[in-house]
Design an enzyme around this catalytic site. Structure first.
Site, PDB file in Angstrom:
ATOM      1  CD  GLU B  49      20.153   5.260  70.847  1.00  0.00           C
ATOM      2  OE1 GLU B  49      19.381   5.761  70.024  1.00  0.00           O
ATOM      3  OE2 GLU B  49      21.010   5.914  71.467  1.00  0.00           O
ATOM      4  CG  HIS B 270      25.493   5.852  66.141  1.00  0.00           C
ATOM      5  ND1 HIS B 270      26.516   5.823  67.039  1.00  0.00           N
ATOM      6  CD2 HIS B 270      24.570   6.702  66.644  1.00  0.00           C
ATOM      7  CE1 HIS B 270      26.221   6.619  68.051  1.00  0.00           C
ATOM      8  NE2 HIS B 270      25.053   7.163  67.836  1.00  0.00           N
TER       9      HIS B 270
END
Lengths: 404, 404
Positions: B49, B270
């Site tokens: 990402e 995360h």
């Protein structure tokens, strides 16, 4: 033959041109192909352009006794058209989808809809009398009118073979590569994988002159396409290499010559290619070598990279044009919205714009906006993929040049 | 250390959540990630990402001294978001595009536009003091709300690893797999490739409870998503296996715990996963074994195949509905064309249909026709891909069951 460490492998490859409703005398030809395959008993049969699953099922039924193992590769909207029949068990299959394959809006070319061209690797094992011999048969169909896309596909195919072939003892690649033997894509594929061309290596050859597989003698060939090549062109190949402690030699290569053996019609608009390979176990493991001397390989990769760069610049220009068109359509829509709001608010004094034309113009602008946005997205993807391929080629060149 | 046949490999994995204009405090976090990576000096850094190429370039500049080798994987409209930084040369990269990744029309999910999720294998060599050690680092991001698609991706990833890992000595897979440890997709991936889970194997562990990587303590996490899991969930993994004459052991596994070490904000929504692997050369080549005992593996593949079958039936239903809708829209258009022709020919006696409404209705029908045709094509592709995966799984099951 027990104890003899050699194996003869007979490979058949054909682009079947079996498109429902479009290909001439399709059912007759598929039947003929099935009859010949059953009679001849090859070890490995690689077919392309079997677009109808029904044709595959018919072949499977007919060939079940002779080729107990087969696989049809499904993909895309229509399918991949690829299938394999084998005398030996197929242990595993793998599909790889090329990341670019023509343009979806070039409907007449159709490739984009045909699963974007795949090739499957069929790992086949337990070939007696070489109990541990593992064979990777890969095959592919590359068909696209655009050189950068074709090069990207040749590169992806070569990379895929390099990365998967370590698990094999012998790699066989067959298919319609849609490139002439001297094209940069073929040189790249051969050089980067170490695959050898069965036609060039064969001890005996029998068939069309220069091994051509699209020939004027074939009654299904569109002769105008072959005008610059009066003898025909060679675009269907069987390539092979030995990876571990094996050697492979092509004893014999044959092509059909306009008509199928023993009949008056051809199998397809392409000629079939049939190779007899001799696989022999060696005492010593041979290293996995590149196919071409390295300085030559550097030249080939550089040439390919230049062509990909040309394609990249063209894709960037098209992305820009599509983006500009989308912006213009959006501006027109906004203008119309403003005018409509103005009219609703009673600001317009004069004659109002005719409603129907106004509405038609809005729909036209909307259509252009959608189309141009779609094109912009597509070309953005194209730019990314070509850029990624160019990156990989640059990395490969650096690795080649740094090698001692 | 000379002559010592062991190597310590420190791997860092993080889903960076760096989406331009959308991710909170993105620039600050990317800077923080860069600072930490430079300070800690890992051997291999796998990031997901990183959607902006500018962020990658900034990281590359910052990390050039410490990680001289890096690669950004380009794909799709937006990009893959994947990049790798390494202390050791990256010799080659390869991309594999999943054949299905969500639906293009689910715009809010966005995955379809993000290059359909890729994973790249980076072959890294010349790691001292193991001169011939080749490492395959693969990483991937699987994100899709639909179980059959996720299973198809897990299967394709597992097949890809099986087919490419023979060329490596050690395989490391890191990434956001978007599946819980006990999900069938993870069990399939581990069982079919023999990859081991660093969290389960680690001698020492430090970090969030149960190794979770989406935790409520992280201020960027949407807590409502974690309601059923008060401790958090573990969806980011480092998996590994030794292929040839090497053994790998996970000495230590760490995760961040809501905030990055030494600061008050997290790296991302995360948690980062950091593994210290010990790679040791063995005298004898170990065979490439499957990860799970075979009867259990049969169960896992059967379970996965059942789920793919459920997805296949759903896709067939959707294909049928879309096709029916397209036919209805086409009929409406034809009806309108007939009415318009009739009116032109002066056959209509009564009050004519108002032009504007007639025109709007035609455009509506045209829009529905185009949309429904597009959907039909998409679901046709989906059916083919799921069918192909089911075929492969059936073949795998047969091979497993026939094994002596």
């Amino acid at each position: 033959m027990e104890g003899d460490p050699t194996l003869q492998l007979r490979v058949f490859d054909l682009n079947c041109w079996a498109i429902r409703y479009l290909s001439k005398r399709r059912q007759e030809r598929v039947q003929l192909i099935g009859d010949t395959l059953r009679r001849e008993g090859f070890d490995l049969v690689l077919l392309q352009e079997v677009w109808s699953e029904q044709d595959y099922s018919d072949l499977k039924v007919k060939l079940g006794g002779c080729y107990p193992f087969s696989h049809y590769f499904r993909s895309g909207v229509i399918g991949s058209g690829l299938c394999v029949f084998s005398r030996f068990p197929i242990l595993d299959t793998l599909l790889y989808q090329y990341s670019l394959n023509g343009y979806p809006y070039m409907l007449q070319h159709g490739d984009w809809f045909c699963g974007k061209c795949w090739h499957g690797g069929a790992g086949i094992t337990a070939i007696p009398p070489l109990p541990s011999c593992q064979l990777h048969a890969e095959y592919c169909r590359e068909k696209d009118a655009y050189l950068p896309h074709r090069l990207l596909q040749a590169w992806e195919l070569a990379q895929f073979i390099r990365h998967t072939s370590k698990a094999a003892d012998v790699v066989v690649l067959g298919g319609d590569l849609n490139m002439h033997p001297e094209d940069v894509g073929i040189r790249l594929l051969r050089g980067w994988t170490g695959l050898r061309d069965a036609f060039a290596e064969a001890t005996r050859f029998e068939g069309c002159e220069d091994g051509c597989t699209l020939v004027p003698d074939n009654c299904f060939t569109v002769n105008s396409e072959l005008l610059p090549f009066p003898l025909g062109i060679r675009i269907d190949y069987i390539l092979y290499k030995a990876v571990s402690s094996f050697t492979v030699k092509c004893e014999e290569l044959k092509t059909t010559t306009g008509t199928a053996p023993g009949t008056d019609i051809p199998f397809s608009d392409h000629e079939a290619v049939m190779a007899t390979l001799h696989i022999r176990r060696q005492g010593q493991a041979a290293g996995d070598t590149l196919g071409t001397a390295e300085p030559m390989l550097v030249d080939v990769v550089t040439e390919a990279r230049t062509e990909v760069g040309v394609g990249l610049r063209a894709a960037r220009r098209q992305r820009y044009s599509a983006g500009r068109m989308a912006v213009l359509a959006l501006l027109l829509l906004l203008l119309q919205a403003a005018a409509a709001l103005g009219a609703l608010a009673g600001l317009a004094d004069g004659q109002p714009f005719p409603k129907l034309s106004f509405c038609l113009l809005a729909f036209l602008a909307l259509g252009v906006l959608l189309l141009a946005t779609g094109l912009h997205l597509f070309h953005t993807m194209e730019v990314k993929m070509l850029q990624g391929t160019e990156d990989q080629m640059r990395m490969a060149l650096r690795a080649l040049q740094e090698r001692p």
